[in-house]
Scaffold this motif. Structure first.
Motif, PDB file in Angstrom:
ATOM      1  N   VAL A 150       6.330  -3.348 -41.476  1.00 15.82           N
ATOM      2  CA  VAL A 150       6.175  -3.615 -40.052  1.00 15.82           C
ATOM      3  C   VAL A 150       6.680  -5.017 -39.743  1.00 15.82           C
ATOM      4  O   VAL A 150       6.098  -6.014 -40.164  1.00 15.82           O
ATOM      5  CB  VAL A 150       4.704  -3.478 -39.609  1.00 15.82           C
ATOM      6  CG1 VAL A 150       4.558  -3.861 -38.136  1.00 15.82           C
ATOM      7  CG2 VAL A 150       4.220  -2.044 -39.836  1.00 15.82           C
ATOM      8  N   ASN A 151       7.807  -5.081 -39.036  1.00 17.36           N
ATOM      9  CA  ASN A 151       8.345  -6.360 -38.583  1.00 17.36           C
ATOM     10  C   ASN A 151       7.685  -6.719 -37.252  1.00 17.36           C
ATOM     11  O   ASN A 151       7.713  -5.944 -36.307  1.00 17.36           O
ATOM     12  CB  ASN A 151       9.857  -6.276 -38.392  1.00 17.36           C
ATOM     13  CG  ASN A 151      10.585  -6.087 -39.703  1.00 17.36           C
ATOM     14  OD1 ASN A 151      10.125  -6.534 -40.742  1.00 17.36           O
ATOM     15  ND2 ASN A 151      11.719  -5.409 -39.661  1.00 17.36           N
ATOM     16  N   PHE A 152       7.083  -7.901 -37.192  1.00 15.30           N
ATOM     17  CA  PHE A 152       6.325  -8.326 -36.014  1.00 15.30           C
ATOM     18  C   PHE A 152       7.014  -9.547 -35.431  1.00 15.30           C
ATOM     19  O   PHE A 152       7.075 -10.596 -36.065  1.00 15.30           O
ATOM     20  CB  PHE A 152       4.894  -8.667 -36.431  1.00 15.30           C
ATOM     21  CG  PHE A 152       3.886  -8.550 -35.333  1.00 15.30           C
ATOM     22  CD1 PHE A 152       2.957  -7.520 -35.328  1.00 15.30           C
ATOM     23  CD2 PHE A 152       3.851  -9.462 -34.292  1.00 15.30           C
ATOM     24  CE1 PHE A 152       2.007  -7.405 -34.321  1.00 15.30           C
ATOM     25  CE2 PHE A 152       2.910  -9.361 -33.282  1.00 15.30           C
ATOM     26  CZ  PHE A 152       1.980  -8.325 -33.298  1.00 15.30           C
ATOM     27  N   CYS A 153       7.551  -9.401 -34.234  1.00 15.35           N
ATOM     28  CA  CYS A 153       8.349 -10.490 -33.674  1.00 15.35           C
ATOM     29  C   CYS A 153       7.508 -11.478 -32.886  1.00 15.35           C
ATOM     30  O   CYS A 153       6.390 -11.191 -32.468  1.00 15.35           O
ATOM     31  CB  CYS A 153       9.472  -9.936 -32.792  1.00 15.35           C
ATOM     32  SG  CYS A 153       8.964  -9.391 -31.143  1.00 15.35           S
ATOM     33  N   SER A 154       8.070 -12.660 -32.707  1.00 15.25           N
ATOM     34  CA  SER A 154       7.478 -13.667 -31.826  1.00 15.25           C
ATOM     35  C   SER A 154       8.617 -14.348 -31.084  1.00 15.25           C
ATOM     36  O   SER A 154       9.795 -14.123 -31.377  1.00 15.25           O
ATOM     37  CB  SER A 154       6.674 -14.699 -32.621  1.00 15.25           C
ATOM     38  OG  SER A 154       7.527 -15.640 -33.252  1.00 15.25           O
ATOM     39  N   THR A 155       8.264 -15.198 -30.140  1.00 13.26           N
ATOM     40  CA  THR A 155       9.281 -15.899 -29.347  1.00 13.26           C
ATOM     41  C   THR A 155       9.655 -17.235 -29.959  1.00 13.26           C
ATOM     42  O   THR A 155      10.284 -18.056 -29.308  1.00 13.26           O
ATOM     43  CB  THR A 155       8.780 -16.107 -27.913  1.00 13.26           C
ATOM     44  OG1 THR A 155       7.514 -16.785 -27.951  1.00 13.26           O
ATOM     45  CG2 THR A 155       8.600 -14.771 -27.202  1.00 13.26           C
ATOM     46  N   GLY A 156       9.276 -17.461 -31.216  1.00 15.96           N
ATOM     47  CA  GLY A 156       9.687 -18.679 -31.897  1.00 15.96           C
ATOM     48  C   GLY A 156       8.672 -19.133 -32.932  1.00 15.96           C
ATOM     49  O   GLY A 156       7.473 -18.893 -32.794  1.00 15.96           O
ATOM     50  N   VAL A 157       9.159 -19.766 -33.991  1.00 15.52           N
ATOM     51  CA  VAL A 157       8.284 -20.279 -35.044  1.00 15.52           C
ATOM     52  C   VAL A 157       7.304 -21.300 -34.451  1.00 15.52           C
ATOM     53  O   VAL A 157       7.711 -22.220 -33.731  1.00 15.52           O
ATOM     54  CB  VAL A 157       9.112 -20.932 -36.173  1.00 15.52           C
ATOM     55  CG1 VAL A 157       8.194 -21.583 -37.203  1.00 15.52           C
ATOM     56  CG2 VAL A 157      10.003 -19.900 -36.840  1.00 15.52           C
ATOM     57  N   ASN A 158       6.034 -21.092 -34.750  1.00 10.25           N
ATOM     58  CA  ASN A 158       4.954 -21.978 -34.299  1.00 10.25           C
ATOM     59  C   ASN A 158       4.700 -21.927 -32.790  1.00 10.25           C
ATOM     60  O   ASN A 158       3.937 -22.731 -32.266  1.00 10.25           O
ATOM     61  CB  ASN A 158       5.201 -23.429 -34.726  1.00 10.25           C
ATOM     62  CG  ASN A 158       5.150 -23.595 -36.231  1.00 10.25           C
ATOM     63  OD1 ASN A 158       4.579 -22.769 -36.939  1.00 10.25           O
ATOM     64  ND2 ASN A 158       5.752 -24.664 -36.735  1.00 10.25           N
ATOM     65  N   GLY A 159       5.361 -20.988 -32.112  1.00 12.61           N
ATOM     66  CA  GLY A 159       5.096 -20.816 -30.691  1.00 12.61           C
ATOM     67  C   GLY A 159       3.795 -20.045 -30.488  1.00 12.61           C
ATOM     68  O   GLY A 159       3.153 -19.574 -31.437  1.00 12.61           O
ATOM     69  N   LEU A 160       3.407 -19.900 -29.229  1.00  9.64           N
ATOM     70  CA  LEU A 160       2.138 -19.254 -28.922  1.00  9.64           C
ATOM     71  C   LEU A 160       2.049 -17.848 -29.500  1.00  9.64           C
ATOM     72  O   LEU A 160       1.026 -17.470 -30.090  1.00  9.64           O
ATOM     73  CB  LEU A 160       1.944 -19.206 -27.403  1.00  9.64           C
ATOM     74  CG  LEU A 160       0.690 -18.476 -26.930  1.00  9.64           C
ATOM     75  CD1 LEU A 160      -0.558 -19.230 -27.364  1.00  9.64           C
ATOM     76  CD2 LEU A 160       0.710 -18.301 -25.422  1.00  9.64           C
ATOM     77  N   ASN A 161       3.106 -17.057 -29.364  1.00 11.13           N
ATOM     78  CA  ASN A 161       3.067 -15.687 -29.860  1.00 11.13           C
ATOM     79  C   ASN A 161       2.959 -15.641 -31.383  1.00 11.13           C
ATOM     80  O   ASN A 161       2.309 -14.755 -31.935  1.00 11.13           O
ATOM     81  CB  ASN A 161       4.295 -14.914 -29.391  1.00 11.13           C
ATOM     82  CG  ASN A 161       4.415 -14.850 -27.882  1.00 11.13           C
ATOM     83  OD1 ASN A 161       5.466 -15.074 -27.323  1.00 11.13           O
ATOM     84  ND2 ASN A 161       3.306 -14.566 -27.212  1.00 11.13           N
ATOM     85  N   HIS A 162       3.579 -16.589 -32.058  1.00 13.84           N
ATOM     86  CA  HIS A 162       3.433 -16.689 -33.509  1.00 13.84           C
ATOM     87  C   HIS A 162       1.986 -17.000 -33.881  1.00 13.84           C
ATOM     88  O   HIS A 162       1.415 -16.402 -34.797  1.00 13.84           O
ATOM     89  CB  HIS A 162       4.371 -17.777 -34.058  1.00 13.84           C
ATOM     90  CG  HIS A 162       4.297 -17.939 -35.548  1.00 13.84           C
ATOM     91  ND1 HIS A 162       4.824 -19.026 -36.205  1.00 13.84           N
ATOM     92  CD2 HIS A 162       3.743 -17.159 -36.516  1.00 13.84           C
ATOM     93  CE1 HIS A 162       4.610 -18.904 -37.498  1.00 13.84           C
ATOM     94  NE2 HIS A 162       3.951 -17.781 -37.712  1.00 13.84           N
ATOM     95  N   LEU A 163       1.365 -17.917 -33.153  1.00 20.97           N
ATOM     96  CA  LEU A 163      -0.027 -18.275 -33.435  1.00 20.97           C
ATOM     97  C   LEU A 163      -0.963 -17.101 -33.174  1.00 20.97           C
ATOM     98  O   LEU A 163      -1.952 -16.900 -33.889  1.00 20.97           O
ATOM     99  CB  LEU A 163      -0.443 -19.480 -32.591  1.00 20.97           C
ATOM    100  CG  LEU A 163       0.347 -20.781 -32.841  1.00 20.97           C
ATOM    101  CD1 LEU A 163      -0.208 -21.904 -31.979  1.00 20.97           C
ATOM    102  CD2 LEU A 163       0.333 -21.169 -34.313  1.00 20.97           C
ATOM    103  N   GLN A 164      -0.649 -16.283 -32.156  1.00 21.04           N
ATOM    104  CA  GLN A 164      -1.455 -15.093 -31.886  1.00 21.04           C
ATOM    105  C   GLN A 164      -1.296 -14.064 -32.998  1.00 21.04           C
ATOM    106  O   GLN A 164      -2.250 -13.355 -33.341  1.00 21.04           O
ATOM    107  CB  GLN A 164      -1.085 -14.510 -30.529  1.00 21.04           C
ATOM    108  CG  GLN A 164      -1.534 -15.398 -29.373  1.00 21.04           C
ATOM    109  CD  GLN A 164      -1.027 -14.938 -28.027  1.00 21.04           C
ATOM    110  OE1 GLN A 164      -0.171 -14.064 -27.940  1.00 21.04           O
ATOM    111  NE2 GLN A 164      -1.555 -15.521 -26.962  1.00 21.04           N
TER     112      GLN A 164
END
Length: 327
Positions: A150-164
């Motif tokens: 399962v590849n789980f994307c975010s809007t950037g390393v250490n960004g809010l979505n990554h932290l979530q």
């Protein structure tokens, strides 16, 4: 012997002297947005700036200063004269914990004075429609049955979505075996959405304002809303808490304004009042809702309380996930 500072220079930690705070504002005010023009945050700033102009009697301009995880814009405000003419306009509390993530960024929440909040940006967890999971429990089961699939994307390393994502993984670990998800960071919301819609990644946590306009086709399915109550616009989507992840229920991000430390209280009060006057305006509400922004209003004290709690929460996640690179 130290040389005297140049005329008009701001001494460290010192607030400038004002002849008459009652005369504020006597020139244009700049809202610094730490992201590029064209996004929902930029659009929200411009809608509010236009309305604040009529209340304050001066131009309110928007200046985009994107980059480095929003630290460029935050630094520009933290180092500006604390006179009320440079105001930070951002979504979330990242400027309160960037000192843990960005080397050379030495400013914290105490270097800013909260003014108000104007909108809520709710985070959602979504999957590509080809993923068989219909809820968070099924997504966890899928990831455990095929570790790393399962590849789980975010809007950037250490960004809010990554932290979530890290928060999600921590809560799963608390309830059982660690969750092996492959983090795939993108440089912003747009490329992350393209990847999710195209099936390049299976899952993602993204803001409501970005996802909602992409839910009319059959490419994306929302599994959870990261708040304590369901959204009226997505009544059939359960909250994270309803699915056993109550620790993620408080992941609303308030779009907020702040000024540099040392800004006079009378000036902050005038700015707060201008925002307070703008937000109930039906025309403002309509324009914000048209761009899928959820308008609201929090005063300075409420905004400060939320920021403090949010910074504490994400600072803990950063340290526990081993993401802190700048102490």
């Amino acid at each position: 012997i130290s040389a005297a500072p140049p005329a008009g220079a701001r001494a460290p930690g010192a607030a400038p002297a004002f002849a008459d705070d009652a005369a504020y504002p006597s020139k244009s005010i700049t809202l610094v947005v730490p992201f590029s023009a064209g996004g929902s945050l930029d659009a929200t700033a411009r809608i509010l700036a236009e309305r604040m102009k009529s209340t304050l009697g001066q131009q309110v301009l928007v200046s985009n200063k994107p980059g480095a995880g929003s630290s460029i814009g935050a630094r520009a405000v933290a180092t500006a004269q604390p006179d009320g003419y440079t105001v930070f306009f951002t979504s979330g509390s990242a400027y309160g914990f960037l000192h843990l993530l960005v080397k050379g960024f030495n400013y914290q929440l105490s270097d800013f004075v909260p003014i108000a909040s104007v909108a809520i940006n709710t985070s959602l967890i979504a999957v590509n429609a080809s993923v068989p999971a219909k809820n968070l429990g099924e997504l966890v089961a899928l990831a455990r049955s095929k570790p790393g699939s399962v590849n789980f994307c975010s809007t950037g390393v250490n960004g809010l979505n990554h932290l979530q994502l890290e928060m999600f993984k921590r809560q799963v670990k608390t309830g059982g075996a660690p969750l092996q998800l492959t983090h795939v960071p993108y440089s912003g919301v747009a490329p992350a959405l393209i990847a999710l819609r195209g099936g390049d990644v299976q899952a993602c946590t993204l803001p409501y304002s970005a996802l909602v306009k992409n839910l009319h086709g059959n490419e994306i399915r929302v599994l959870a809303v990261q708040k304590s109550k369901r959204l009226a616009s997505l009544p059939n989507v359960a909250t994270t808490g309803e699915q056993g992840f109550a620790g993620m229920d408080g992941n609303d991000q308030f779009v907020n304004l702040s000024a540099p430390k040392g800004t006079p209280a009378a000036v902050v009060s005038k700015l707060e009042s201008a925002v307070r006057t703008a937000m109930p305006d039906p025309a403002i509400i309509e324009r914000l809702e048209k761009i899928d922004v959820q308008p609201t209003f929090l005063g300075a004290a409420e905004t400060a309380k939320w920021l403090e709690g949010d910074v504490a929460k994400y600072s803990t996640i950063i340290r526990e996930a081993g993401l802190a690179t700048a102490q």
